[in-house]
Enzyme design. Sequence first.
Site, PDB file in Angstrom:
ATOM      1  N   ASP A   1       0.852  -1.193   0.000  1.00 54.60           N
ATOM      2  CA  ASP A   1       0.000   0.000   0.000  1.00 54.60           C
ATOM      3  C   ASP A   1       0.887   1.242   0.000  1.00 54.60           C
ATOM      4  O   ASP A   1       1.806   1.355   0.815  1.00 54.60           O
ATOM      5  CB  ASP A   1      -0.904   0.012   1.229  1.00 54.60           C
ATOM      6  CG  ASP A   1      -1.900  -1.139   1.239  1.00 54.60           C
ATOM      7  OD1 ASP A   1      -1.998  -1.851   0.217  1.00 54.60           O
ATOM      8  OD2 ASP A   1      -2.582  -1.322   2.269  1.00 54.60           O
TER       9      ASP A   1
ATOM     10  N   ASP B   1     -16.225  -3.709  -1.261  1.00 51.64           N
ATOM     11  CA  ASP B   1     -15.821  -3.553   0.134  1.00 51.64           C
ATOM     12  C   ASP B   1     -17.065  -3.593   1.005  1.00 51.64           C
ATOM     13  O   ASP B   1     -18.056  -2.920   0.719  1.00 51.64           O
ATOM     14  CB  ASP B   1     -15.082  -2.232   0.336  1.00 51.64           C
ATOM     15  CG  ASP B   1     -13.855  -2.118  -0.554  1.00 51.64           C
ATOM     16  OD1 ASP B   1     -13.312  -3.165  -0.949  1.00 51.64           O
ATOM     17  OD2 ASP B   1     -13.447  -0.986  -0.872  1.00 51.64           O
TER      18      ASP B   1
END
Length: 299
Positions: A15, A136
Amino acid sequence: MSFKKDEMLIMPAVDIKNGKCVQLVQGKPGSEMVEIENPENVALHWENEGAKNIHVIDLDGTIDGKTSLPVIKKILNEVSVPIQLGGGIRDVEYAKKLLDLDIERLIIGTMGIQNPKTITQLSDEYGSERIMISLDSKDNKVVIKGWQEKIDKSPSEISNEFKEHGAGSILFTNVDVEGLLGGFYTDPLIELKNSVDLPIVYSGGVTTINDIKQLNETGVEGVVIGSALYKNKIDLKEALKYQKPKVVLLEGYYFRSGEVFVFEERLRPVTDNIRTFEYKRDLIEMAFPDAGWKEKLPI
């Protein structure tokens, strides 16, 4: 690396935020539990450890709308394994720019959910196998815009819609457990798995090697591991044992790489990493042309 029905890809997470490789708690800015310079070197490290695919998220793009394109290019130049990339993809032109960089799979979230025609457009031009929809989930409802806005549908309720629009796979992130290093629960994943015929990559709460074993048994096609790798709770080489082709079950026959395995009557997993799928006989013969058909389980 494309998905295969008889294996589960293990994907280390890289990330990116402010030019660094980070791991956030629940995706919240300022909650960094990991910060490492030179994300391209981190990605290369995971490749050297045996990873066959790297999961890269541009948190700058997700949180601030400012993309980390220079860092993404450095990662692409540094590693030789396929990259799965998401974060901050807010328009089709930027998506095309990324796909033209030879990203293996592009993860589309908010843009695709709010405007499914963008999925169709990208799928038609680049192929569905390169377009992944990000679903998500928080409290079993889909969340968008960096997990800040909830829509009144569950991932399983809208998954087939995106298959029809051309998505070739799904990234399912359980936001309830993401970044907490406290494990996860499989019910939402299994519900999604049963609702749609698309490869699914799971992310969220993966903390121990036992979690990898548990995911392996669900039939999921991939799993993203983030904080647990960086906090040394999971050894990547150990996790990768669950990526290799697993045993295939067909009417009492077990096959792997042309060999026939005959197990005991108990019919319980003989090894920790057993994974079963049902295939038609002709598909088994194509996949394992040297496999015998004489040995059968006493069922």
